[in-house]
Design an enzyme around this catalytic site. Structure first.
Site, short mmCIF file in Angstrom:
data_model
loop_
_atom_site.label_atom_id
_atom_site.label_comp_id
_atom_site.label_asym_id
_atom_site.label_seq_id
_atom_site.Cartn_x
_atom_site.Cartn_y
_atom_site.Cartn_z
N PHE A 11 21.64 -1.39 54.41
CA PHE A 11 22.01 -2.79 54.63
C PHE A 11 20.92 -3.48 55.45
O PHE A 11 21.16 -4.05 56.49
CB PHE A 11 23.38 -2.86 55.33
CG PHE A 11 24.08 -4.19 55.20
CD1 PHE A 11 24.44 -4.69 53.95
CD2 PHE A 11 24.37 -4.96 56.33
CE1 PHE A 11 25.10 -5.91 53.83
CE2 PHE A 11 25.03 -6.18 56.22
CZ PHE A 11 25.38 -6.66 54.96
N GLU A 152 15.70 -4.13 38.43
CA GLU A 152 14.91 -5.38 38.43
C GLU A 152 14.22 -5.63 39.77
O GLU A 152 13.11 -6.14 39.82
CB GLU A 152 15.82 -6.56 38.06
CG GLU A 152 15.11 -7.89 37.91
CD GLU A 152 14.05 -7.93 36.80
OE1 GLU A 152 14.39 -7.67 35.65
OE2 GLU A 152 12.87 -8.22 37.11
N VAL A 155 10.16 -4.49 41.20
CA VAL A 155 8.88 -5.16 41.00
C VAL A 155 9.06 -6.67 41.17
O VAL A 155 9.90 -7.26 40.50
CB VAL A 155 8.29 -4.86 39.60
CG1 VAL A 155 6.93 -5.54 39.44
CG2 VAL A 155 8.13 -3.36 39.38
N LYS A 227 4.16 0.15 41.36
CA LYS A 227 4.71 -0.93 40.55
C LYS A 227 4.09 -0.94 39.15
O LYS A 227 4.76 -1.21 38.16
CB LYS A 227 4.51 -2.28 41.25
CG LYS A 227 5.47 -2.45 42.43
CD LYS A 227 5.14 -3.67 43.24
CE LYS A 227 6.08 -3.83 44.42
NZ LYS A 227 5.56 -4.79 45.41
#
Lengths: 345, 345
Positions: A11, A152, A155, A227
């Protein structure tokens, strides 16, 4: 209206960004999409663990993140459940994995993701490690169990670059992907071009929350490299590995190099790319001196950009925020909505 | 494998671009997506009309577009069918409307689209007129008949700007859309900045096939204005009309103005935008002098760009080709694949 119960593992920035979105826009999302998202469990290392099968108030969760407060101070039927216990025993349909995990081992994130899939939970992760290192295995596992694996946010934060590449440009024949994928180094290079020293610029980036905990991940090019590995796996369907990416960081660039390039209208950028030909694939991360007119030359600060070079469409570029609390929270929301739309045709 | 029979109404740049894609990549598309696209009818004003319920060879169609050749020279069971007849009597499931239609009346495109929907055919159009003028009516009609109305090619050719805005950014809360939406004027302004006269630059744009048949549609800002109307209708869900867009073309700009701006590091661009507040919407097309560092300042030649300003993600920009034969043909393909994926879950 369909309700989805969510367990948040971790969190920090992203989790708090998601909670902010659900606090401020939950009713709008429910009205527009018919999906009611309810956080039932939050597990953190430093702020405690809390589980309420009926749901926890996102505003309350955000408030209890403050100094001298703890999540397990929130009145709830259960506190102290381990991640394993939440995955096995809670009523959450979606496990959202946002831990501080090591980029190069993918742990502890990868173990949590495997466990969640094995328990037939949908999984969303914003951690690059597990996806960069184990995507073929994890996606096959998810497909076999019939659950969704949303990535999602790994990157370019919430900028929907994976979805654009996978859903909208796949048929155009992507031959090359290149971009500025690391906000920290781009911020540092932008500030150095303004005359700042490397050290001062790095400190600024850390203060603004762009930098990874371990600065080497950014400045040595690991973050951009992983990435590119993710883009290659997901968009080109090629199981490229991190060790196959040629990698050079920005450590050898001085303010003088950068200012000197600028005097002749050029810009140093840390560029990541992958190129595929019919019989090979080549990937690299490297500082490159670009002419000021190059589309990536104008991408400054923490903004990221990816250019897809395609057979049918030529070049298509997406520019957007590469990080940020609410911005990456939006990536999780877009994965949540994707699950919702898939389950409801 | 599912077969789709296509009727092409109009066979200019876009139709030929689509035929080129199907000729060169048809088998790849079939293998990747399980969709076999077969052109059964082509109707043109000047090159004749041909209908073969079994399918026509795309390579043959392209060849018979040449000088001194006609489409109705191709051996086929039927020639000379009118558009109305094709829509009513042919076996095509998808009517692809790509006629040379008037931007301001939307005809004859709109009549064809209405007729096709009434006959329960899926419709794809690349014509801005019908979509800009009648989208609320046409989309309601399509929804009522349970058919798909594909319009991706009406804005920025094959660059998937409508789909990104509608599917990927809707939940981010789009508050403003701005962009360079007309390739002809952008090309003209780019060439004028290089010292070319307005007239010579316009002639070049026409020669390259960027310009609309009637140059006023480009240079007076109608084309950009109708694209803003389409973006507003589709992405903001607001039934804005062309007459609500403030509009100023590039006719009053001289090469001197443009060169002078450039000397102080600024660039003239024809910018289109729409902005929504809780109680109003404002849209305009107007030449604007931008600092060279502005994201739209570097968009040169026939390239287009759209920036979405959103609540949750800040600014996301998409840059790509705004026109072109194969590029706009790709927009039609992406609508075809969308129909396929919807019909097959």
């Amino acid at each position: 209206m369909r309700t989805y119960r969510l367990a948040l593992i971790g969190f920090g920035n992203v989790g708090q960004g998601l909670a902010t979105i659900l606090r401020d826009y939950g009713p709008t999302i429910a009205a527009q999409h018919g999906a009611d998202y309810r956080i039932v469990a939050v597990n953190t290392v430093r702020k405690g663990r809390v589980y309420n099968p009926e749901g926890l108030d996102p505003g309350q969760l955000l408030q209890n993140c403050g100094v001298n407060q703890r999540l397990d101070d929130i009145p709830a039927p259960y506190t102290g459940w381990t991640v394993e216990q939440v995955i096995r025993e809670s009523n959450a349909e979606v496990i959202i994995e946002m831990t501080a995990s090591d980029l190069l081992t993918g742990q502890p994130a990868t173990d949590y993701i495997r466990a969640a899939i094995a328990q037939d939970r949908h999984v969303i992760t914003t951690n690059k490690g597990p996806v960069g290192l184990f995507y073929p295995e994890l996606s096959a596992m998810a497909a076999e169990r019939g659950v969704h694996l949303g990535v999602e946010g790994t990157v370019m934060g919430g900028t929907p670059v994976l979805r654009v590449g996978r859903e909208l440009l796949a048929a155009a024949g992507v031959e090359r992907i290149q971009g500025i994928l690391n906000g920290t180094t781009n911020y540092i290079l932008t500030r150095m071009a303004e005359g700042e020293s490397y050290e001062a610029a790095l400190r600024e980036a850390q203060k603004k929350g762009y930098a990874e905990a371990n600065p080497s991940a950014d400045v040595d090019g690991y973050d951009a490299a992983i990435k590119i590995v993710i883009l290659t796996n997901l968009l080109l369907g090629i199981p490229l590995k991190l060790e196959n990416v040629e990698r050079e960081g920005i450590g050898n660039l001085t303010t003088r190099d950068i200012v000197r390039a600028q005097q002749v209208g050029e810009v140093w950028k840390l560029v990541a790319w992958v190129e595929r030909t019919p019989d090979m694939v080549k990937a690299a991360v490297r500082p490159i001196r670009l002419p000021a007119t190059h589309p990536l030359a104008g991408i400054s600060g923490a903004t990221n950009a990816v250019t897809f070079v395609t057979k049918l469409l030529g070049e298509v570029t997406i520019v957007g925020p590469g990080a940020g609390r609410v911005e990456t929270g939006y990536a999780v929301l877009s994965d949540l909505l994707e699950i919702h739309h898939r389950l409801n045709g």
